[in-house]
Design a protein around this motif. Sequence first.
Motif, short mmCIF file in Angstrom:
data_model
loop_
_atom_site.label_atom_id
_atom_site.label_comp_id
_atom_site.label_asym_id
_atom_site.label_seq_id
_atom_site.Cartn_x
_atom_site.Cartn_y
_atom_site.Cartn_z
N ALA A 43 -6.41 -16.65 -15.04
CA ALA A 43 -6.08 -17.16 -16.44
C ALA A 43 -4.57 -17.17 -16.75
CB ALA A 43 -6.68 -16.05 -17.42
N ALA A 44 -3.79 -16.20 -16.01
CA ALA A 44 -2.35 -16.34 -16.01
C ALA A 44 -1.76 -17.36 -15.23
CB ALA A 44 -1.73 -14.87 -15.66
N GLY A 45 -2.40 -18.04 -14.30
CA GLY A 45 -1.88 -19.12 -13.66
C GLY A 45 -1.57 -18.77 -12.16
N ILE A 46 -2.09 -17.59 -11.79
CA ILE A 46 -1.60 -17.05 -10.46
C ILE A 46 -2.94 -17.46 -9.56
CG2 ILE A 46 -1.48 -14.92 -9.03
CD1 ILE A 46 0.13 -13.84 -11.28
N ARG A 47 -2.79 -18.28 -8.70
CA ARG A 47 -4.06 -18.56 -7.78
C ARG A 47 -3.88 -18.06 -6.44
NH1 ARG A 47 -5.06 -20.24 -12.10
NH2 ARG A 47 -5.75 -22.26 -12.90
N ASP A 48 -2.78 -17.43 -5.99
CA ASP A 48 -2.73 -16.98 -4.47
C ASP A 48 -3.00 -15.59 -4.60
OD1 ASP A 48 -2.10 -16.67 -1.98
OD2 ASP A 48 -0.07 -16.30 -2.31
N ILE A 49 -4.28 -15.00 -4.45
CA ILE A 49 -4.85 -13.77 -4.46
C ILE A 49 -5.40 -13.19 -3.44
CG2 ILE A 49 -6.68 -12.50 -5.87
CD1 ILE A 49 -6.48 -14.64 -8.07
N ILE A 50 -4.77 -12.20 -2.79
CA ILE A 50 -5.03 -11.43 -1.65
C ILE A 50 -6.13 -10.10 -2.11
CG2 ILE A 50 -4.43 -10.27 0.49
CD1 ILE A 50 -2.28 -12.92 -1.18
N LEU A 51 -7.07 -9.98 -1.56
CA LEU A 51 -8.09 -8.92 -1.98
C LEU A 51 -8.19 -7.97 -0.73
CD1 LEU A 51 -9.76 -7.41 -3.89
CD2 LEU A 51 -11.63 -9.07 -3.58
N ILE A 52 -7.70 -6.57 -1.07
CA ILE A 52 -7.80 -5.79 0.38
C ILE A 52 -9.09 -4.77 0.11
CG2 ILE A 52 -6.74 -4.22 1.60
CD1 ILE A 52 -5.19 -6.96 1.44
N ILE A 53 -10.14 -4.81 0.97
CA ILE A 53 -11.08 -4.17 0.90
C ILE A 53 -11.52 -3.25 2.35
CG2 ILE A 53 -12.08 -5.75 -0.89
CD1 ILE A 53 -14.14 -6.62 1.54
N ASN A 54 -12.35 -2.30 2.10
CA ASN A 54 -13.01 -1.66 3.26
C ASN A 54 -14.28 -2.16 3.80
OD1 ASN A 54 -15.27 -0.48 2.02
ND2 ASN A 54 -13.52 1.07 1.17
N THR A 55 -14.88 -1.85 4.99
CA THR A 55 -15.85 -2.44 5.63
C THR A 55 -17.07 -2.02 4.72
OG1 THR A 55 -15.92 -0.38 7.05
CG2 THR A 55 -14.81 -2.20 7.95
N ASP A 56 -17.24 -1.06 4.16
CA ASP A 56 -18.15 -0.53 3.40
C ASP A 56 -18.90 -1.62 2.16
OD1 ASP A 56 -18.30 1.80 4.90
OD2 ASP A 56 -17.54 3.05 3.18
N ILE A 57 -17.94 -2.40 1.77
CA ILE A 57 -18.14 -3.36 0.54
C ILE A 57 -18.03 -4.82 1.03
CG2 ILE A 57 -17.54 -1.60 -1.26
CD1 ILE A 57 -14.93 -3.15 -1.59
N GLU A 58 -17.72 -4.93 2.43
CA GLU A 58 -17.17 -6.11 2.85
C GLU A 58 -18.47 -7.34 2.52
OE1 GLU A 58 -15.95 -8.67 7.09
OE2 GLU A 58 -16.49 -6.38 7.17
N ARG A 80 -9.69 -1.96 8.18
CA ARG A 80 -10.72 -1.48 9.16
C ARG A 80 -9.91 -0.09 9.51
NH1 ARG A 80 -14.51 -5.06 9.42
NH2 ARG A 80 -14.07 -7.07 9.64
N ASN A 81 -8.89 0.49 8.89
CA ASN A 81 -8.17 1.50 9.27
C ASN A 81 -7.91 2.30 7.93
OD1 ASN A 81 -7.98 1.18 12.12
ND2 ASN A 81 -6.86 -0.56 11.43
N THR A 82 -8.65 2.57 7.18
CA THR A 82 -8.43 3.59 5.69
C THR A 82 -7.87 4.66 6.07
OG1 THR A 82 -10.93 3.79 5.68
CG2 THR A 82 -10.30 1.87 4.69
#
Length: 203
Positions: A43-58, A80-82
């Motif tokens: 909504a703020a106009g930001i389209r370049d979004i990087i989401l860092i997750i762990n393997t449990d929720i992949e 993969r190295n939390t």
Amino acid sequence: MEPAFSTVILAAGNSSRMNSPKLFLPFDDKRSFIEKIIDTYIAAGIRDIILIINTDIEKKMKLMLSNNYQSQEIELVVNRNTERGRFYSIRLGLQHISSRFCFLQNTDNPFITKYLLGEMMKAAAIDKYVIPACRNKDGHPVLLSNDIVNKLLLLNGDDHNLRNELKCFSKVKVNWPYEYILANINTREEYRKYFSLCEVTAG
């Protein structure tokens, strides 16, 4: 052309005190924390979004993005190295950006609004970082310039604290009247208390 702004959403923690992934907690009757956060950046106009997750929720995250954000450019990065800690996750995300400025967003504070992000973007400066403040207390998120991002990426090892590293740079404060920018929701008790006492603005 490179985007002016991007965001790295940090969601690779184990949420041990919550006993379930914080990013999937209900924000309202329609969206989870992570959906609220993503929606607000879009909504703020930001389209370049990087989401860092762990393997449990992949798997769950891939399904959610496939169902709800097919038309958005959301890059999913799996840590993969939390065990290497939070700063490792931060740098893992920063390695994927190509913008002049980057937000760092935690999932334990979903109370951002497009208006807050807009004010922070207006305050962006090449060699500084921007942070919202309420009652002279620093809140969330933080907006880093590319100069700062590059210097963070050059640090050796993972044993660093972002707050300490940012002391080396100039800070721009955006005064904000709403205390929810100070929130950190890490336990079920904090979640129940905060949502029962505070009016949630979808912004």
